[in-house]
Motif scaffolding. Structure first.
Motif, PDB file in Angstrom:
ATOM      1  N   GLU A 102       0.838  -1.200   0.000  1.00  0.00           N
ATOM      2  CA  GLU A 102       0.000   0.000   0.000  1.00  0.00           C
ATOM      3  C   GLU A 102       0.877   1.255   0.000  1.00  0.00           C
TER       4      GLU A 102
ATOM      5  N   HIS B 212     -12.272  -2.568  -2.565  1.00  0.00           N
ATOM      6  CA  HIS B 212     -13.117  -3.126  -3.625  1.00  0.00           C
ATOM      7  C   HIS B 212     -12.949  -4.635  -3.676  1.00  0.00           C
TER       8      HIS B 212
ATOM      9  N   TYR C 145     -10.580  -1.323 -14.031  1.00  0.00           N
ATOM     10  CA  TYR C 145      -9.953  -0.794 -12.823  1.00  0.00           C
ATOM     11  C   TYR C 145     -10.713   0.447 -12.383  1.00  0.00           C
TER      12      TYR C 145
ATOM     13  N   HIS D 180      -7.249   0.972  -8.445  1.00  0.00           N
ATOM     14  CA  HIS D 180      -7.507  -0.375  -7.936  1.00  0.00           C
ATOM     15  C   HIS D 180      -7.818  -1.274  -9.120  1.00  0.00           C
ATOM     16  N   PRO D 181      -6.916  -2.263  -9.409  1.00  0.00           N
ATOM     17  CA  PRO D 181      -5.667  -2.554  -8.697  1.00  0.00           C
ATOM     18  C   PRO D 181      -4.617  -1.472  -8.941  1.00  0.00           C
ATOM     19  N   TYR D 182      -3.485  -1.574  -8.219  1.00  0.00           N
ATOM     20  CA  TYR D 182      -2.526  -0.472  -8.158  1.00  0.00           C
ATOM     21  C   TYR D 182      -1.963  -0.095  -9.520  1.00  0.00           C
TER      22      TYR D 182
END
Length: 676
Positions: free
Chosen positions: A69, A370, A442, A455-457
């Motif tokens: 994160e 999510h 995303y 999200h995702p990164y």
């Protein structure tokens, strides 16, 4: 109490020139492999009873932050256990906080940074005595509490180093955030979390604590909000740190070491890989397992002992013939990340880059919670995508930034705006697809602090993916097969009419003791073709304190003119038990504890002549054992439970829970039946 110490943070800004970094070749003795400072320290008795002051846990539900994160800085220690090349690379993008013992030592380190061409504009110093460079092992664990406030959870460090053990309070004080003390002897190298309520360690955590395993698990749940996976260590090197052979790369990805088939540890490694490959991650499907070859030896192969720092992954290399293959595994598993090779002669199999660094979480991070759509889903006219978005900075979300991006069969990405559904939960819909199509998507968001998140990164470089069923469905459909209560007390689902005709929803029924509908139109209600009925459910406070580290399952059924549809209800047990009881002066429960019978008395003040009411009693396992339906009148009312089940069986002494519903109001609490 170890939580009150002075600190001093010093920042330096300077120009600099390039000088080569340090390299040290040392034959590492056994004590180094086990993270001891000397052979003498290794022989000291283990500290099973550490002088540690435990605090109350954070307000729940708690969320422990994952390594992958957003981070605002990275914590290292002088004297170093890492090369200058690593410090230089980290300081390009993020603040490097160095632990030093004094102003004089800070000046010394600053000059070293200048001489080694390190960006000192991104360097600061925390004056806090320490004993070793293993900041991972003794460094702070970051959480967000039920009020969305950041905090540090401290623990007694499992090495006899009081200065190291005092670093987490200093970091919390420096950041100006809450500090919590959890009395579980631990070490950061033996802890990994997915950021969504799952964590894993080896059996070392049980071996080093005099508490029972259940007590350790309970504290991990209360202080960190994690369901704890304790795994037998396969390494055979006695240190039993999970980062020596495993690493969460994302909530649904895990990297695991592997050894040759003729290695005595081979079956143990494969058993762990099979466990994760067949265990659901927090997203609801089995982990994506990536393997990296880590046979050990000389040169070392400590490839799982890497550091994820925002969009970079720092991988320790030793010049082994297996280095290139390890980098290829990271590139496959983490598309979009910059994989940084860190070649250094000081790495060993049980002590490398991850052990000697520690990310400091971005305490003002923008968090998107999510649960992805995955697998093959029903062919609907549109597919809802929901996400909870929290700006821990306290700044407003930027409305125009809240987007859902999706691609059909690898084509260009469409975008649609997320709209507020309830609380911090947003929703958008994927449309314009056919049966058998593959959807990639995303979510994007930004807030007024300047932070943005995907999200995702890695967004479109590593999107969520699912396929659409071939044949469209023409029926009554529920938008969620499972309504998950993980961190929030309220959740929504929708009842869709996918037929060509009107459908009448007659009722919604459930035996779930822990919830009630919050927003529900008057039933029966008619849903026209293509339309839907939204239902909001809320967990009722104070109904349970059942077996922790697990989920409670029940169901809710929508009854209609063309049949019924069922949605599964999945509730985090910690969410139930962490709620405080709802009290109301209108209801009295007496006696409590009781031996033979207990009386519930309450007054009704309403314009109605009478109201429907029911009393439900649950045992300590959450099973409904008694139900009594009635009509109550205005004024004083009483109802008695005689300690028997609905079929007349006498119930044993123990803890029970009641739920009294009067009209639309719920009253809940705990009962204790004493021995006769």
């Amino acid at each position: 109490m170890k939580f009150t110490y002075p600190f001093l943070l010093i920042c330096f800004f300077a120009s600099f020139t390039s000088v080569s970094g340090q390299q040290t070749t040392i034959q590492q003795p056994d004590y180094k492999r086990l993270h001891y400072l000397s052979a003498e320290e290794m022989l000291l008795p283990f500290r099973s009873n550490v002088d540690f002051t435990e605090t109350p846990p954070p307000v729940g539900p708690v969320r422990m932050v994952g390594e992958f994160e957003p981070a605002q800085s990275v914590l290292i220690r002088y004297t170093f256990g890492i090369p200058y090349s690593l410090i230089r690379e980290m300081a390009e993008d993020i603040e490097v906080v160095t632990l030093v013992t004094s102003n004089s030592q800070a000046t010394t380190v600053l000059n070293l940074y200048i001489n080694n061409n390190i960006n000192t504009a991104n360097c600061s110093f925390l004056i806090a005595p320490s004993d070793s460079y293993w900041t991972r092992d003794y460094g702070p664990w970051f959480v967000f509490d039920g009020l969305n406030q950041p905090g540090v959870v401290d623990f007694p460090y499992n090495r006899p180093r009081p200065n190291d053990d005092n670093v987490p309070p200093r970091v919390a004080q420096h950041l100006g955030i809450n500090l919590f003390g959890m009395n579980v002897i631990h070490t950061g190298g033996n802890m990994m979390t997915d950021g969504l309520g799952k964590a894993a360690s080896t059996e070392l955590v049980y071996e080093e604590n005099s508490q029972s395993n259940a007590q350790v698990d309970e504290k991990m749940l209360n202080y960190l909000g994690v369901s704890y996976d304790v795994i037998d260590d396969p390494l055979g090197d006695y240190i039993k740190h999970i980062d020596c052979w495993g690493k969460y790369l994302a909530p649904d990805k895990i990297l695991l070491g592997s050894v040759p088939t003729n290695d005595s540890r081979y079956n143990d490694y494969e058993a762990i890989a099979n466990y994760f490959a067949t265990t659901n991650c927090s997203y609801g499907y089995p982990y994506k397992v990536y393997r990296v070859f880590t046979p050990g030896g000389n040169p070392a192969t400590p490839y799982t002992n890497s550091l994820i720092l925002n969009k970079k992954v720092f991988v320790p290399l030793t010049g082994s013939q297996h280095d290139n293959a390890a980098i290829a595994v990271y590139q496959q598993a983490m598309p979009g990340y910059e994989i940084v090779e860190v070649l250094y002669s000081g790495w060993i199999d049980t002590d490398a880059l991850h052990c000697r660094t520690h990310e400091i979480a971005d305490i003002g991070m923008l968090f998107i919670d999510h649960r992805p759509v995955y697998g093959e889903i029903n062919n609907l006219d549109s597919i809802p995508v929901t996400a909870k978005i929290l700006a821990h900075s306290g700044q407003e979300l930027i409305a125009d930034s809240l987007k859902l991006f999706y691609s059909v069969n690898g084509g260009e990405y469409y975008q649609t705006s997320l709209s507020l559904a309830i609380g911090n939960t947003f929703i958008a819909y994927i449309k314009n697809y056919d049966g058998n199509d593959t959807i990639r998507y995303y979510i994007a968001a930004a807030d007024q602090s300047g932070r943005s998140m995907r999200h995702p990164y890695m967004a479109g470089l590593d999107p969520h993916t699912f396929t659409v069923g071939t044949v469209p469905i023409h029926e009554l459909y529920l938008s969620a097969d499972t309504v998950l209560f993980q961190f929030e007390y309220e959740q929504q689902f929708a009842v869709y009419n996918l037929t060509l005709n009107d459908i009448q929803i007659d009722s919604l029924t459930t035996d779930a003791f822990f919830l009630y509908p919050v927003q529900l139109p008057i039933l029966p209600a008619t849903i026209t073709p293509g339309d839907s009925l939204m239902v909001t459910l809320e967990v009722i406070p104070g109904v349970a304190a059942f077996t922790p580290y697990a989920y409670y399952y029940d169901s809710i059924i929508a009854h209609s003119s063309i049949g019924s549809k069922t949605a599964v209800l999945k509730v985090n047990m910690d969410l139930l038990s962490s709620l405080s009881e709802k009290t109301n002066e209108q209801i009295k429960v007496h006696p409590n504890p009781f031996s033979n019978q207990v009386e519930f008395s309450f007054d009704i003040f309403t314009n109605a002549i009478q109201l429907p009411a029911n009393l439900r009693i649950f045992n300590n396992a959450g099973k409904l054992i008694f139900r009594y339906d009635m009509q109550v009148l205005v004024g004083e009312n009483k109802v008695v439970w005689d300690g028997k089940s609905s079929d007349g069986a006498i119930q044993p002494a123990g803890v029970y829970y009641y739920q009294l519903k009067v009209g639309e109001n719920y009253y809940n609490g705990k009962l204790i039946r004493s021995n006769r």
